[in-house]
Design a protein around this motif. Structure first.
Motif, PDB file in Angstrom:
ATOM      1  N   SER A   1     -75.147 -48.467-158.380  1.00 50.06           N
ATOM      2  CA  SER A   1     -74.472 -47.131-157.641  1.00 50.06           C
ATOM      3  C   SER A   1     -73.276 -46.753-158.460  1.00 50.06           C
ATOM      4  O   SER A   1     -72.529 -45.633-158.101  1.00 50.06           O
TER       5      SER A   1
ATOM      6  N   LYS B   1     -71.142 -43.450-157.496  1.00 48.82           N
ATOM      7  CA  LYS B   1     -69.231 -43.479-157.694  1.00 48.82           C
ATOM      8  C   LYS B   1     -69.830 -41.967-158.180  1.00 48.82           C
ATOM      9  O   LYS B   1     -67.947 -41.670-158.546  1.00 48.82           O
TER      10      LYS B   1
ATOM     11  N   GLY C   1     -68.801 -40.341-155.185  1.00 50.98           N
ATOM     12  CA  GLY C   1     -67.100 -41.371-154.456  1.00 50.98           C
ATOM     13  C   GLY C   1     -66.334 -40.717-155.510  1.00 50.98           C
ATOM     14  O   GLY C   1     -64.947 -40.127-155.118  1.00 50.98           O
TER      15      GLY C   1
ATOM     16  N   LEU D   1     -68.913 -47.893-150.658  1.00 51.94           N
ATOM     17  CA  LEU D   1     -69.984 -47.782-152.069  1.00 51.94           C
ATOM     18  C   LEU D   1     -71.226 -48.329-151.693  1.00 51.94           C
ATOM     19  O   LEU D   1     -70.797 -49.747-151.788  1.00 51.94           O
TER      20      LEU D   1
END
Length: 529
Positions: free
Chosen positions: A406, A496, A499, A511
């Motif tokens: 991720s 990310k 995020g 995550l």
């Protein structure tokens, strides 16, 4: 140590390899050993499914009896075959390094359909005796049929040659140890954090001795891998706490990263035909980790989300939708963006020297191939996430690189390791992030092709779901242009890059381990409300 150590082993080719491996390790520390072959009940009973035997002593009982009566000094086992509790008077004195715990699917070449996930043809017959494998395979390929598969490694492979099955699934470790030529089959590997979580301690050998043999115990510490022991200790304790034995459709895999953080994937179903629950957790210590995992699977005594929003459209057959529907979790699935093409024709000469085409989204795949690009025959494809891999598979394309983290920075570094010095084409959206190209070397030629544009929807309706899952930065922008976060709502960001939007807002988020529907399902299953 002056005495010659007698190693007890089953007589199969793989068991002998394992026993000789330990014999050779002992020789390295100047300890002599000899083998003694012992027939076990599991070698004789061939009419039962393998998962009905594993963990119940069918492959270990006779070896343990010989240990207890002193006719052998140590026994070498495939650790995943052992019950979680040793018989009185015996102990595991050492464990080996861990062989790759992945699974492999061997497929008859005329039964391959590369457009399908895992490459087995539609309605294919897969040989396995593992409830764990069957439940996980059915979750991603509900069309597959399953038949019992028993015997040693070579026997199973011969049954595939005889076309009793279209494909069989086996542990990669056993195949690797025997160094078999399998070029006649199509081979698909399943990594332990992807569609198939391995059995606890898969790929590890256990050295069992008498508790009273303290001299041998001290010698064996020289070949003992304490790091592996701690990791599989988590997996084996999970198995022990569930108290189901190896017949339970349970997979558990633990690994440590460079910072020492433990990452654990667990899957569990009620039976081989049940859709499994999957959980991913991480922790700085292994202490209490197995107990935490057990608590998360106790859904009768904790509160799962009642409603989950996700910023993409879902079909009823999607993994994420089925994982949530199993627990009657309502799903509010709607994309908050729309896309439009920015070009309608390609100049094919641009692609004559392209080595790689890298896609960061399914939208990029759709728009790129709608332009009928002319690509070199040997071009390779890279993607972020298994969803994009599936989209390329559906077009009959083979994917050579899959970014499963991720964290796009990690994916960038991994892709650079295989693509540096080549020519890489990036079909992408207007104003998209250039995260993947950041680690590529200066001698790598980069071609960017903006083929579509993302447009944010206006007047987005709020959601009062317990959990909000965002699948792109644009969807975050679209939702929070009109809405605020409600008290108690929890956020999941697929990666990310998404995020970072919440970092800017000062909002906490979770995550997933992988930027795909399985990773998202793992996260949502682990959330308490």
């Amino acid at each position: 140590m002056n005495r010659v150590i007698t190693i007890g082993t089953r007589g199969s080719e793989l068991a002998l390899w394992q026993a000789n491996y330990i014999k050779d390790r002992l020789a390295e520390i100047n300890v002599q050993a000899q083998l003694k072959i012992i027939k076990t009940q599991g070698d004789n009973i061939l009419n039962l499914r393998l998962d009905k035997l594993e963990g119940k002593g069918f492959f270990t009982k006779e070896l343990e009896e010989h240990l207890l009566d002193g006719s052998i000094d140590l026994a070498v086992h495939s650790h995943k075959d052992l019950p979680t509790v040793n018989p009185p008077g015996l102990m595991i004195a050492a464990v080996s390094d861990r062989e790759d715990p992945s699974e492999v699917i061997l497929i008859l070449k005329d039964c391959v359909d590369s457009s399908k996930k895992l490459s087995v043809k539609h309605n294919g017959i897969v040989g396995t005796s593992s409830n764990r494998r069957q439940s996980q395979l059915l979750a991603v390929r509900p069309d597959l049929e399953f038949e019992n598969l028993r015997g040693n490694v070579n026997t199973r492979i011969q049954k595939l040659r005889d076309e009793k099955y279209d494909a069989i699934i086996m542990a990669k470790a056993g195949i690797s140890r025997l160094n078999l030529d399998l070029s006649e089959f199509y081979i698909e590997e399943i990594e332990p954090t992807a569609e198939m979580v391995p059995a606890p301690a898969q790929g590890v050998l256990a050295v069992q001795i008498r508790e009273s043999d303290t001299a041998l115990y001290q010698v064996l510490q020289q070949i003992h891998n304490a790091t592996v022991a701690e990791q599989i200790g988590v997996e084996r304790k999970v198995l022990n706490l569930f108290d189901g034995g190896c017949h339970m459709p349970l997979g558990c895999y633990c690994k440590q990263d460079e910072e020492g953080v433990f990452h654990v994937w667990t899957t569990k179903a009620d039976n081989q035909n049940d859709f499994p629950d999957r959980l991913y957790v991480n922790a700085p210590t292994s202490e209490g980790l197995a107990e935490h995992i057990l608590q998360k699977f106790d859904v009768a005594n904790r509160k799962l989300p009642k409603k989950v929003f996700i910023s993409r459209e879902l079909s009823e057959h999607s993994y994420f939708a089925r994982a949530l529907s199993k627990h009657n979790i309502e799903i509010d699935a709607r994309s908050l963006i729309r896309t439009v093409p920015t070009i309608h024709k390609l100049d094919s000469y641009v692609f004559k020297q392209v080595d790689w085409v890298f896609f960061s989204s399914k939208n990029g795949i759709e728009y790129f191939f709608s332009l009928d690009p002319l690509l070199p025959k040997d071009v390779k494809f890279g993607v972020v996430g298994r969803g994009s891999e599936d989209a390329l598979r559906a077009l009959g394309k083979t994917v050579s690189f899959i970014g499963e983290s991720s964290d796009t920075a990690e994916i960038s570094e991994e892709f650079a390791a295989v693509a540096n010095g080549s020519t890489v084409l990036f079909p992408l959206a207007k104003d998209s992030l250039r995260s993947i190209r950041k680690s590529l070397s200066e001698d790598t030629k980069i071609i960017e092709l903006v083929i579509y544009e993302t447009i944010l929807e206006e007047d987005v309706e709020p959601t009062y779901a317990d959990v909000l899952v965002f699948t792109s930065p644009s969807n975050v922008d679209a939702y929070f242009a009109d809405n605020l976060l409600e008290p108690g709502q929890q956020i999941v960001a697929i990666g990310k890059s998404t995020g970072q939007k919440f970092d800017e807002m000062g909002v906490k988020y979770i995550l997933p381990a992988s930027p795909d529907e399985i990773g998202l399902a793992e996260v949502v299953f682990g959330i308490d409300v």
